[in-house]
Design a protein around this motif. Structure first.
Motif, PDB file in Angstrom:
ATOM      1  N   THR A  90      37.975  80.335  90.885  1.00 34.67           N
ATOM      2  CA  THR A  90      37.295  79.702  89.773  1.00 34.67           C
ATOM      3  C   THR A  90      36.371  78.691  90.422  1.00 34.67           C
ATOM      4  O   THR A  90      36.707  77.521  90.596  1.00 34.67           O
ATOM      5  N   ALA A  91      35.226  79.164  90.869  1.00 37.40           N
ATOM      6  CA  ALA A  91      34.332  78.353  91.673  1.00 37.40           C
ATOM      7  C   ALA A  91      32.887  78.612  91.274  1.00 37.40           C
ATOM      8  O   ALA A  91      32.497  79.749  91.024  1.00 37.40           O
ATOM      9  N   GLN A  92      32.102  77.548  91.237  1.00 35.43           N
ATOM     10  CA  GLN A  92      30.700  77.636  90.857  1.00 35.43           C
ATOM     11  C   GLN A  92      29.888  76.666  91.700  1.00 35.43           C
ATOM     12  O   GLN A  92      30.220  75.497  91.755  1.00 35.43           O
ATOM     13  N   GLY A  93      28.842  77.170  92.340  1.00 38.01           N
ATOM     14  CA  GLY A  93      27.989  76.317  93.162  1.00 38.01           C
ATOM     15  C   GLY A  93      27.031  75.502  92.338  1.00 38.01           C
ATOM     16  O   GLY A  93      26.834  75.717  91.165  1.00 38.01           O
ATOM     17  N   ASP A 126      28.143  83.712  93.072  1.00 35.02           N
ATOM     18  CA  ASP A 126      28.857  83.022  91.992  1.00 35.02           C
ATOM     19  C   ASP A 126      28.130  83.172  90.656  1.00 35.02           C
ATOM     20  O   ASP A 126      27.492  84.186  90.399  1.00 35.02           O
ATOM     21  N   GLY A 127      28.194  82.158  89.813  1.00 34.88           N
ATOM     22  CA  GLY A 127      27.817  82.177  88.417  1.00 34.88           C
ATOM     23  C   GLY A 127      26.505  82.782  87.968  1.00 34.88           C
ATOM     24  O   GLY A 127      26.493  83.465  86.952  1.00 34.88           O
ATOM     25  N   PRO A 128      25.385  82.570  88.636  1.00 34.73           N
ATOM     26  CA  PRO A 128      24.137  83.119  88.101  1.00 34.73           C
ATOM     27  C   PRO A 128      24.102  84.640  88.093  1.00 34.73           C
ATOM     28  O   PRO A 128      23.170  85.239  87.602  1.00 34.73           O
ATOM     29  N   HIS A 129      25.116  85.263  88.655  1.00 35.78           N
ATOM     30  CA  HIS A 129      25.129  86.719  88.744  1.00 35.78           C
ATOM     31  C   HIS A 129      26.410  87.276  88.122  1.00 35.78           C
ATOM     32  O   HIS A 129      27.482  86.735  88.288  1.00 35.78           O
ATOM     33  N   CYS A 130      26.269  88.381  87.410  1.00 33.56           N
ATOM     34  CA  CYS A 130      27.387  89.130  86.857  1.00 33.56           C
ATOM     35  C   CYS A 130      27.043  90.609  86.983  1.00 33.56           C
ATOM     36  O   CYS A 130      25.877  90.981  86.929  1.00 33.56           O
ATOM     37  N   PHE A 131      28.056  91.428  87.171  1.00 35.40           N
ATOM     38  CA  PHE A 131      27.819  92.864  87.079  1.00 35.40           C
ATOM     39  C   PHE A 131      28.977  93.507  86.331  1.00 35.40           C
ATOM     40  O   PHE A 131      30.092  93.007  86.340  1.00 35.40           O
ATOM     41  N   LEU A 173      47.879  95.841  96.249  1.00 33.44           N
ATOM     42  CA  LEU A 173      47.499  94.430  96.343  1.00 33.44           C
ATOM     43  C   LEU A 173      48.697  93.609  96.809  1.00 33.44           C
ATOM     44  O   LEU A 173      49.840  93.970  96.538  1.00 33.44           O
ATOM     45  N   PRO A 174      48.453  92.490  97.474  1.00 31.80           N
ATOM     46  CA  PRO A 174      49.569  91.616  97.855  1.00 31.80           C
ATOM     47  C   PRO A 174      50.324  91.115  96.618  1.00 31.80           C
ATOM     48  O   PRO A 174      49.745  90.999  95.539  1.00 31.80           O
ATOM     49  N   LYS A 175      51.596  90.805  96.786  1.00 29.10           N
ATOM     50  CA  LYS A 175      52.405  90.311  95.660  1.00 29.10           C
ATOM     51  C   LYS A 175      52.111  88.846  95.355  1.00 29.10           C
ATOM     52  O   LYS A 175      52.128  88.433  94.209  1.00 29.10           O
ATOM     53  N   ARG A 176      51.868  88.063  96.399  1.00 30.52           N
ATOM     54  CA  ARG A 176      51.568  86.644  96.184  1.00 30.52           C
ATOM     55  C   ARG A 176      50.206  86.498  95.529  1.00 30.52           C
ATOM     56  O   ARG A 176      49.302  87.294  95.756  1.00 30.52           O
ATOM     57  N   LYS A 177      50.064  85.404  94.763  1.00 31.93           N
ATOM     58  CA  LYS A 177      48.782  85.105  94.124  1.00 31.93           C
ATOM     59  C   LYS A 177      48.490  83.616  94.267  1.00 31.93           C
ATOM     60  O   LYS A 177      49.391  82.795  94.135  1.00 31.93           O
ATOM     61  N   ILE A 178      47.221  83.320  94.557  1.00 37.89           N
ATOM     62  CA  ILE A 178      46.779  81.929  94.557  1.00 37.89           C
ATOM     63  C   ILE A 178      45.485  81.855  93.750  1.00 37.89           C
ATOM     64  O   ILE A 178      44.764  82.836  93.622  1.00 37.89           O
ATOM     65  N   GLU A 179      45.229  80.680  93.197  1.00 35.81           N
ATOM     66  CA  GLU A 179      43.970  80.440  92.507  1.00 35.81           C
ATOM     67  C   GLU A 179      43.320  79.229  93.136  1.00 35.81           C
ATOM     68  O   GLU A 179      43.986  78.230  93.398  1.00 35.81           O
ATOM     69  N   ALA A 180      42.043  79.332  93.386  1.00 33.55           N
ATOM     70  CA  ALA A 180      41.292  78.233  93.997  1.00 33.55           C
ATOM     71  C   ALA A 180      40.225  77.765  93.014  1.00 33.55           C
ATOM     72  O   ALA A 180      39.519  78.575  92.417  1.00 33.55           O
ATOM     73  N   PHE A 181      40.128  76.465  92.836  1.00 33.64           N
ATOM     74  CA  PHE A 181      39.121  75.852  91.977  1.00 33.64           C
ATOM     75  C   PHE A 181      38.168  75.074  92.865  1.00 33.64           C
ATOM     76  O   PHE A 181      38.594  74.419  93.803  1.00 33.64           O
ATOM     77  N   GLY A 182      36.874  75.134  92.563  1.00 38.49           N
ATOM     78  CA  GLY A 182      35.965  74.362  93.382  1.00 38.49           C
ATOM     79  C   GLY A 182      34.512  74.591  93.070  1.00 38.49           C
ATOM     80  O   GLY A 182      34.141  75.118  92.024  1.00 38.49           O
ATOM     81  N   ASP A 183      33.695  74.170  94.037  1.00 34.41           N
ATOM     82  CA  ASP A 183      32.245  74.233  93.880  1.00 34.41           C
ATOM     83  C   ASP A 183      31.669  75.259  94.854  1.00 34.41           C
ATOM     84  O   ASP A 183      32.296  76.259  95.153  1.00 34.41           O
ATOM     85  N   SER A 184      30.472  74.979  95.360  1.00 35.02           N
ATOM     86  CA  SER A 184      29.759  75.955  96.183  1.00 35.02           C
ATOM     87  C   SER A 184      30.521  76.341  97.452  1.00 35.02           C
ATOM     88  O   SER A 184      30.463  77.496  97.876  1.00 35.02           O
ATOM     89  N   VAL A 185      31.238  75.418  98.054  1.00 32.60           N
ATOM     90  CA  VAL A 185      31.987  75.728  99.275  1.00 32.60           C
ATOM     91  C   VAL A 185      33.093  76.732  98.958  1.00 32.60           C
ATOM     92  O   VAL A 185      33.306  77.700  99.688  1.00 32.60           O
ATOM     93  N   THR A 186      33.783  76.534  97.849  1.00 29.25           N
ATOM     94  CA  THR A 186      34.850  77.436  97.438  1.00 29.25           C
ATOM     95  C   THR A 186      34.284  78.800  97.066  1.00 29.25           C
ATOM     96  O   THR A 186      34.921  79.826  97.302  1.00 29.25           O
TER      97      THR A 186
END
Length: 188
Positions: free
Chosen positions: A185-188, A104-109, A127-140
């Protein structure tokens, strides 16, 4: 070797990726990926690594699936330089390939491109046609999801990013079960 730039129309991207610079897309969010098919036996990946937290930079890896088999590539901790990582297929046939961000967040490339053998080709992998977005913390985000020996125990005292794996987070698993693209959209 033949260079495939990140802006090539055969590459398919999924997730939250900064594509303001078409030939240097930045992968900030976990689970973000690029996928395609390629012929040949050897694929080189050129990335520019950025770790924003030296303590968490330990054990950074990129995940990939080659013909459905999951593996990881270890990154050098050196920042702001282009690294070339190599994936070798079992034969010279046509292969499916997905490169994804495990941490997650501390890393980018930033993806700088791919190199394939002379005479080899790439083609899109849909790619699949359906799209979902997940918001959360370290588990996500999939933090520590690969630390199997610590299931049911307190946090591991010596954190290393090598145990983070967004591909196995509940959000990414749900997306695969529903045949949907996932934007984390998740960050531990």
């Amino acid at each position: 070797m033949k260079t495939i730039l990140p802006s090539d129309n055969n590459l398919r991207y999924m997730g939250r990726i900064d594509r303001a610079v078409p030939d240097a897309p930045a992968f900030y969010w976990p689970g973000s990926l690029v996928q395609f098919r390629f012929s040949g036996k050897t694929l080189h990946i050129e990335i520019e690594n950025h770790s924003y937290d030296a303590g968490n930079g330990n054990g950074l890896t990129l995940g990939f699936l080659l013909d459905g088999a999951e593996s990881a590539l270890e990154l050098s901790p050196e920042n702001d330089t282009v690294q070339t990582l190599t994936v070798t297929a079992p034969d010279h046939g046509l292969h499916t390939f997905k490169l994804f961000k495990r941490q997650d967040g501390p890393h980018c490339f930033k993806l700088r491109g791919f190199l394939i053998e002379d005479g080899a080709e790439i083609s899109p992998l849909g790619l699949p046609k359906r799209k979902i977005e997940a918001f959360g913390d370290s588990v996500t985000a999939g933090s520590w999801v690969d630390l199997y020996e610590r299931v049911g125990q307190n946090d591991y005292p010596d954190y290393t990013a090598k145990y983070d794996n967004a591909w196995h987070s509940y959000a990414m698993l749900t997306g695969r079960m529903l045949d949907a693209q996932v934007h984390l959209t998740a960050q531990g």
